[in-house]
Design an enzyme around this catalytic site. Structure first.
Site, PDB file in Angstrom:
ATOM      1  N   LYS A   1      44.006 -43.849  -3.543  1.00 61.31           N
ATOM      2  CA  LYS A   1      45.132 -44.770  -3.477  1.00 61.31           C
ATOM      3  C   LYS A   1      44.624 -46.173  -3.811  1.00 61.31           C
ATOM      4  O   LYS A   1      43.673 -46.649  -3.200  1.00 61.31           O
ATOM      5  CB  LYS A   1      45.754 -44.731  -2.077  1.00 61.31           C
ATOM      6  CG  LYS A   1      47.150 -45.308  -1.999  1.00 61.31           C
ATOM      7  CD  LYS A   1      47.805 -45.012  -0.671  1.00 61.31           C
ATOM      8  CE  LYS A   1      49.232 -45.555  -0.636  1.00 61.31           C
ATOM      9  NZ  LYS A   1      49.907 -45.264   0.647  1.00 61.31           N
TER      10      LYS A   1
ATOM     11  N   GLU B   1      59.576 -36.173  11.733  1.00 58.52           N
ATOM     12  CA  GLU B   1      60.505 -36.861  12.616  1.00 58.52           C
ATOM     13  C   GLU B   1      61.157 -35.934  13.630  1.00 58.52           C
ATOM     14  O   GLU B   1      61.357 -36.313  14.790  1.00 58.52           O
ATOM     15  CB  GLU B   1      61.586 -37.569  11.787  1.00 58.52           C
ATOM     16  CG  GLU B   1      61.081 -38.732  10.967  1.00 58.52           C
ATOM     17  CD  GLU B   1      60.501 -38.333   9.618  1.00 58.52           C
ATOM     18  OE1 GLU B   1      60.097 -39.238   8.859  1.00 58.52           O
ATOM     19  OE2 GLU B   1      60.438 -37.118   9.325  1.00 58.52           O
TER      20      GLU B   1
ATOM     21  N   ARG C   1      66.466 -37.066   9.701  1.00 56.07           N
ATOM     22  CA  ARG C   1      65.785 -35.785   9.563  1.00 56.07           C
ATOM     23  C   ARG C   1      65.636 -35.059  10.898  1.00 56.07           C
ATOM     24  O   ARG C   1      65.320 -33.870  10.939  1.00 56.07           O
ATOM     25  CB  ARG C   1      64.404 -36.003   8.939  1.00 56.07           C
ATOM     26  CG  ARG C   1      64.453 -36.500   7.503  1.00 56.07           C
ATOM     27  CD  ARG C   1      63.210 -37.280   7.101  1.00 56.07           C
ATOM     28  NE  ARG C   1      61.977 -36.528   7.202  1.00 56.07           N
ATOM     29  CZ  ARG C   1      61.431 -35.847   6.198  1.00 56.07           C
ATOM     30  NH1 ARG C   1      62.016 -35.809   5.020  1.00 56.07           N
ATOM     31  NH2 ARG C   1      60.295 -35.216   6.368  1.00 56.07           N
TER      32      ARG C   1
END
Length: 637
Positions: free
Chosen positions: A285, A373, A401
């Site tokens: 990243k 979640e 979610r």
């Protein structure tokens, strides 16, 4: 910078005309374009730097005018957009009316879904493959899902893995492993993938292990022990692929995600393999920009900056006022300092929710569940049942979610879980996948949940403290914007009671949430026009302060409810329903909020103005309601 190659790319077909040296140059030009974007606006940066070579290789090996490609999640879509002919519009990305910062099917046929939430790529890619096999028999269209390692723990991913193995479809899942979500990945799968980094390249564990075992001549119990030890040794050596092989996927990898040649070779190989395949790709990243690779968390969505040869990066000046997120995180920190039963849970959003200091100061009471979640909410239910006071700190859009778990494990049990819904309302440049416009509507369908929204900074800490002593579940919603304060004689938080900021004879604004300062500003300007409009800080939706609101409906000319939530099922709807049930007139009530369509991206101020939720819009609505009231009075006279 003068771009030589990017302007030539009107479609991925042009990539096939480039030499290896030109492809490397193209990768550098893509990274330069990414750096230019973040020089004047926040944008997803480090994640896009990390997938440049992967995007190029995918478009070289596959034909996504027919084959299928889903990026999970879609914030790593920028190189893909540049490779699919959108360089001329690229400088408009995340601007109102410009390119979206996520996949957008209305922009390009190469974008199939708006993927703003993590984890669904394997399911949709499998569905595309199953559908294509029926709609286009004999064409053997390929289906590819690029799945981030941060999204891997999402429960729906493993539901899709299970189904894919059962269907035995030719599905390719590319695991983009950069050791990060937005923050460093957490949990058992993170440790598993870390071990895989030490494993050699491998292609097809089950096949080769079976061949090896069949070559070992053994007889009797000792042979069984030897066989078991041998199998354990093989599993240990090839640790990286065992999980996926046992789930029914052919495991291939790991592959260097920044080596274009190796990537192309691996993709060409897996393209020909039948059945579900997982290609494990290691990326970095922030690759190609040293500050971002050194600090990928900070550069996930950095503040605008310019590059400087001496100091690296120079940031634009920050706003002096704290955001609501800061005020809430400070209040949670204070509550945890005072009460050892208070704990906080988040779903891979420690930095976004400004919980870094809480994680540092209270590591035993801070829980990051990863992008899970539903699990986070059920986990919180268990903690509340044990006697703790959990705070679930999750973005409004992502908490959707966990809808069923809010119902089953919290509301139905009437457990004291506090929900802090960050980014409730318009989220500006992130667009329709991230606007938190539905939480009022989806939270209020469940009994037992107390629903609140602070009107300004002064409301935040008292509301949180109320929740942490309340005997039942409660939610607090707040937007992604700087926090404002209304100077007033503060009325203490009282269950189910609103706060009257000022009373008006001509009409009243009833604000649910951070639109309160806008309502106050509009009322002050209306007074100069000779229209006396008051302001109520609703604070609570459940229970609704019907006494104060009904008084406003009956004793003033009109009531305008104001909220940053969809009108369907929102605060204004609750007022209408309550008034109708009580037999009180509703013809002088007007609701201002989000209409029944998805809202595109743009600066929050631009979107509020478009929706009539700025000062000018509120004034216009008040003038219209005032004229309507005067006309009605004249007709009666």
């Amino acid at each position: 910078m003068e771009y030589e190659l990017l302007p030539m790319i009107s479609s991925p077909e042009e990539l096939k005309t480039l030499s290896n040296q030109q492809l490397e140059q193209l990768a550098e030009e893509i990274r330069e374009a990414l750096c230019e974007i973040v020089s004047d606006r926040p944008a997803h940066f480090a994640s896009n730097l990390g997938v440049v070579e992967l995007a190029i290789a995918l478009h070289l090996v596959f034909d996504f005018s027919k084959d299928r490609l889903i990026w999970d999640t879609g914030h790593q879509i920028y190189p893909h957009k540049l490779l699919t002919g959108r360089f001329p519009e690229f400088q408009t990305i995340r601007r109102k009316g410009g390119l979206m910062g996520y996949p957008n099917p209305s922009e390009s046929d190469y974008d199939l879904f708006m993927t703003g939430h993590a984890g669904a790529s394997v399911s949709t890619s499998l569905g595309l493959k199953a559908g294509d096999d029926l709609v286009y028999p004999g064409e053997n269209r390929k289906s590819v899902a690029v799945l981030g390692d941060g999204a891997l723990p999402s429960g729906v991913v493993f539901e899709a893995f299970n189904n894919a193995a059962g269907l035995n479809k030719d599905l390719l899942v590319i695991l983009n492993d950069n050791k990060m979500g937005i923050c460093p990945r957490v949990g058992g799968l993170a440790k598993y993938l870390d071990k895989a980094r030490a494993a050699p390249f491998y292609n097809g564990l089950k096949r080769d292990v079976s061949w090896l075992l069949n070559k070992v001549p053994m007889i009797g119990e000792s042979a069984a022990d030897t066989l078991g030890n041998f199998k354990d040794a093989v599993k240990s050596f090839l640790h990286g692929g065992m999980l996926f092989e046992e789930l029914g996927f052919r495991y291939v990898g790991p592959v260097d995600g920044h080596d274009l040649s190796s990537l192309q070779d691996a993709l060409k190989m897996v393209k020909e393999i039948k059945g579900p395949v997982l290609l494990h790709v290691f990326t970095e990243k922030g690759h190609g920009f040293e500050p971002a690779s050194q600090n990928p968390v900070k550069f996930h969505t950095p503040a605008p900056f310019c590059r400087d040869e001496d100091v690296g990066v120079v940031y634009a000046p920050k706003a002096s006022s704290p955001a609501y997120t800061d005020v809430v995180s400070d209040s949670i920190h204070s509550a945890m300092s005072e009460n050892e039963k208070v704990c906080v849970l988040t779903a891979a959003m420690c930095q976004g929710n400004k919980l870094d200091q809480i994680r540092a100061d209270f590591p035993d009471r801070f829980f990051d569940t990863g992008i899970c979640e539903g699990h986070a909410v059920a986990f919180a239910g268990g903690m509340a049942k044990s006697g703790m006071r959990p705070v679930v700190d999750i973005y409004s859009t992502f908490l959707q979610r966990s809808f069923d778990h809010i119902f089953q494990e919290v509301a139905l049990q009437n457990l004291p879980v506090t929900f802090c819904l960050d980014r409730a309302g318009l989220c500006g440049p992130d667009g329709p996948t991230h606007h938190g416009l539905f939480d009022v509507s989806y939270m209020r369908v469940f009994p037992n949940i107390t629903i609140m929204a602070p009107g300004d900074t002064l409301d935040v800490a008292p509301m949180l403290n109320f929740c942490l002593t309340h005997d039942g579940p409660a939610s607090i919603r707040y937007p992604k914007t700087k926090a404002e304060t209304i100077e007033r004689d503060f009325a203490e938080i009282e269950y189910g009671k609103s706060e009257v900021i000022r009373w008006g004879e001509d009409g009243m604004f009833v604000a649910f949430g951070a639109q309160l300062p806008t309502c106050v500003a509009a009322a002050e300007r209306l007074a100069k026009d000779g229209v006396d409009v008051g302001v109520i800080n609703a604070r609570f939706l459940r229970p609704l302060d019907t006494e104060t609101i009904f008084r406003a409906i009956q004793d003033t000319g009109f009531v305008i409810t104001v909220e940053e939530n969809t009108l369907c099922g929102g605060f204004g709807s609750a007022v209408l329903e309550a008034a109708n049930d009580a037999g009180i007139r509703t013809d002088n009530i007007r609701r201002l909020g989000i209409p029944d369509h998805f809202i595109e991206h743009g600066e929050r101020s631009e979107l509020l103005a478009d929706l009539g939720l700025d000062v000018a819009g509120l004034m216009k609505a008040a003038h219209e309601m005032s004229q309507k009231h005067l006309s009605s009075d004249s007709a009666v006279a």
